[in-house]
Motif scaffolding. Structure first.
Motif, short mmCIF file in Angstrom:
data_model
loop_
_atom_site.label_atom_id
_atom_site.label_comp_id
_atom_site.label_asym_id
_atom_site.label_seq_id
_atom_site.Cartn_x
_atom_site.Cartn_y
_atom_site.Cartn_z
N THR A 1 31.96 -18.30 30.33
CA THR A 1 32.69 -19.32 29.58
C THR A 1 31.86 -20.59 29.50
O THR A 1 31.46 -21.14 30.53
CB THR A 1 34.04 -19.63 30.25
N GLU A 2 31.59 -21.05 28.30
CA GLU A 2 30.67 -22.17 28.10
C GLU A 2 31.10 -23.42 28.85
O GLU A 2 30.26 -24.14 29.41
CB GLU A 2 30.58 -22.47 26.59
N ARG A 3 32.39 -23.68 28.93
CA ARG A 3 32.88 -24.90 29.55
C ARG A 3 32.59 -24.94 31.05
O ARG A 3 32.35 -26.00 31.63
CB ARG A 3 34.39 -25.03 29.30
N SER B 1 30.37 -22.59 32.64
CA SER B 1 29.20 -21.78 32.99
C SER B 1 28.17 -22.53 33.82
O SER B 1 27.71 -22.04 34.85
CB SER B 1 28.55 -21.25 31.70
N LYS C 1 23.34 -14.00 33.23
CA LYS C 1 23.51 -15.43 33.01
C LYS C 1 22.70 -16.23 34.04
O LYS C 1 22.08 -17.24 33.71
CB LYS C 1 24.99 -15.80 33.10
#
Length: 667
Positions: free
Chosen positions: A197-199, A201, A242
């Protein structure tokens, strides 16, 4: 004291809460199949949700009873007879008032808390909102419940600050070390979701990256092959993919003992084992689309992790030293005409993605600099499928120019080594496919992609014919010399066309003199391009001119000057100006002074019709050559480079060429 133990918050052991989050179906099956149960109602009694509901209602009843009895006593004050002379009896009323008030307040607070949390959970959907906010999806509700369970337990059993300090990422990392597969699954789901999740990460990966035992545990999970642990393994691979995106984290991952072997386990070997030494196993064929899709999905994750690790030079060496890893990677570069025509669209996309990532990874490994790169290029080129797989990509990848460009990049990098250069040229159809791409006309709408592929193909051809007489002969047999001369007029590919022609003239050998007669037609175009302001174009055209004019007599060269409209004096002035402009070796055009001196030497030696030596003297060539002698560098003595290391050293140094030119001027 009354403790909150409803269906959401209850201070129980970790094992109990895990059973409440995930119902143990194996236990239910045991109860169903048992002929003689230990207790008549064992199945009902030991189901944790039933016990939880029983305790929930008992606590509500006890708290309500406490409120009712305390209220009754406080209102009625029925505490028995009180005598003024008896001290104990005189204090009884005050003590009982305080006692019942405290009991009433405690029970009432418990009920208010119960109502509040029931409202938040059941009406306001607290857990569902948190799950939605964290983007967990349907299965994430179990993870959120478990987090609340443990947080509340820490508050009750320890200090309230223990629960307040607890965050869900640390909670997920803690569950990874559990012996329960259910808890491991919850933990890895949490970490995977917050990693992708970008928020969240960046913060999540930073927290995981500084916890070395967690990274070790994730790497260990890659080796788990049990079907029941498939989601855990896949989630661990996604987290590592990631994590490896950051250089410091990639070094930590690669530094774990056996990490490369664990990542390699994601690349399911497509060849059968146990084949004889003189045989190669055939590819596996999957008839189950779901199995096929899972197969490619794990491969994609493995290749993604390796690709990110390969961004570091040291990691490239570790990849090359991992036994059996390079052949696995090369296996995925295979492509055929049916590659993009799978009936299942998901499988087709997954296979193309696998092909792309494998090509990217091989290109990165082949472009490694130094001794590590030299060893990797040798090992890659020695794998019997490498060049033929890339050839098939060039042949069948017309719909995907980016894949073709990756394949061409692999050939260009491998061609830095002389042995690999010969292997590539000796593989049937490689040079032919490269020329087909190089000469292909750009279609409307795809000028960018196809133009880049054509440029890359020209670079690969130029590398393959460099110092390779056999490859030059292959090119001559293809009969493309005339088209190469025509390509000098095409702006996007003329630089590489000039490189190919120069190398063909230089390395084909004297016996090919007659076959290279087409190159004479390039002379007028070359002379006009030397006056160009583009340094790179100017460099390659001067280099080509120095070779083209060696195929001409003095009369032929004079005709070329007359036909092109350029006088010898004008060319001489341009050469001296180039030396003045490049008073020291330039990184962007490292060979331009060498080429200028070579062309000037030819002009001074071709002195039958005009006094070119006197012409150069008047223009100050001697002064510029003396400057060259004072500023020569190793940079100018090589034709190609691998990083800061020069490859394909010229037979004569720039210093010796400058001395020869000075001797002719002074002679």
């Amino acid at each position: 004291m009354f403790l909150c133990s409803d269906s959401i918050f209850k201070p129980r052991s970790r094992e109990a809460t895990a059973r409440d989050c995930v119902v143990p179906e194996t236990t239910l099956e045991t109860w169903k199949n048992s002929d003689v149960p230990l207790l008549p109602y064992a199945r009902w009694f030991f189901i944790s949700s039933t016990v939880s509901r029983l305790l929930y209602w008992l606590q509500l009843l006890s708290a309500t009873a406490c409120v009712a009895l305390s209220s009754y006593k406080l209102i009625r004050h029925n505490y028995g007879d009180v005598h003024k002379g008896d001290t104990d009896k005189r204090n009884r009323q005050s003590a009982l008032n305080i006692f019942y008030s405290l009991a009433f307040a405690e029970a009432l607070l418990f009920l208010v808390e119960k109502v509040y949390w029931e409202w938040q959970v059941s009406v306001c959907n607290l857990l569902e909102n948190v799950t939605r906010e964290c983007e967990f999806g349907v299965s994430g509700l179990v993870s959120i419940k478990r987090f609340f369970y443990d947080s509340y337990s820490k508050c009750v059993n320890g200090s309230i600050f223990d629960g307040l300090k607890m965050d869900i990422v640390s909670f997920g990392m803690e569950l990874l070390n559990s012996n329960s597969s259910d808890e491991q699954l919850i933990g890895v789901r949490i970490l995977r979701q917050f990693s992708v999740t970008e928020r969240y990460s960046e913060d999540t990966l930073e927290k995981i990256g500084i916890n070395f035992p967690v990274i070790e545990r994730l790497v260990e999970m890659l080796n788990w092959k049990d079907l029941q642990e498939e989601e855990i393994r896949r989630s661990a691979a996604e987290i590592l993919s990631k994590l490896a995106g950051k250089k410091q984290n990639s070094l930590r991952v690669a530094g774990i003992s056996g990490a490369m072997e664990s990542i390699s386990s994601l690349l399911e070997n497509t060849r059968s084992s146990g084949e004889a030494p003189d045989e190669i196993g055939e590819k596996k064929v999957f008839h189950d689309h779901n199995l096929h899709y899972d197969f490619w999905r794990f491969n994609n994750l493995g290749l993604l992790i390796l690709k990110k690790l390969a961004k570091d030079h040291d990691n490239c060496g570790k990849l090359g030293n991992t036994r059996g890893l390079l052949p696995k990677i090369i296996d995925f570069t295979h492509a055929d005409e049916n590659l993009l025509r799978d009936e299942n669209a998901d499988i087709a996309r997954s296979r193309v993605l696998t092909l792309k990532r494998s090509l990217q990874l091989v290109k990165m490994l082949a472009s490694t600099t130094g001794n590590t790169g030299k060893c990797l290029r040798r090992e890659i080129s020695e794998i019997v499928f490498t060049v033929s797989n890339v050839r098939d990509v060039l042949k069948h990848g017309a719909r995907y120019p980016k894949l073709q460009k990756l394949g061409i990049g692999i050939l260009t990098n491998l061609a830095l080594e002389a042995e690999a250069r010969e292997r590539i040229g000796g593989t049937g159809g490689v040079l032919k496919e490269l020329f087909n791409i190089f000469f292909k006309r750009e279609t409307r709408g795809d000028e960018g992609n196809e133009g880049c592929v054509r440029i890359a193909a020209g670079e690969a051809i130029a590398m393959l014919v460099l110092e390779s007489k056999s490859n030059c002969l292959h090119v001559l047999r293809l009969g493309v010399m005339g088209r190469l001369v025509e390509a000098l007029e095409v702006p996007s590919i003329r630089v590489n066309a000039a490189r190919v022609l120069r190398n063909m003239c230089l390395y084909s050998g004297d016996e090919c003199f007659h076959d290279l007669k087409f190159v004479k037609a390039a002379a007028p175009t070359v002379l006009k391009s030397i006056t160009s302001e583009d340094n790179k174009l100017q460099e390659v055209m001067v280099g080509l001119a120095a070779q083209v004019f060696r195929f001409m007599s003095s009369k032929e060269s004079s005709y070329v000057f007359m036909y092109s409209g350029i006088k010898r004096q004008e060319l001489a002035n341009s050469l001296v100006s180039i030396l003045k402009k490049n008073d020291k070796p330039a990184i962007k055009v490292p060979r331009i002074r060498r080429f200028v001196i070579e062309l000037a030497i030819w002009m001074m030696e071709d002195d039958e019709l005009e006094d070119n030596v006197a012409l150069f003297r008047e223009m100050g060539l001697e002064k510029e050559l003396e400057k060259v002698l004072e500023t020569t560098a190793e940079l100018e003595n090589f034709d190609v480079f691998s990083g800061t290391v020069g490859l394909s050293r010229h037979s004569r140094t720039v210093h010796s060429l400058a001395e020869l030119a000075l001797e002719i001027l002074r002679g």
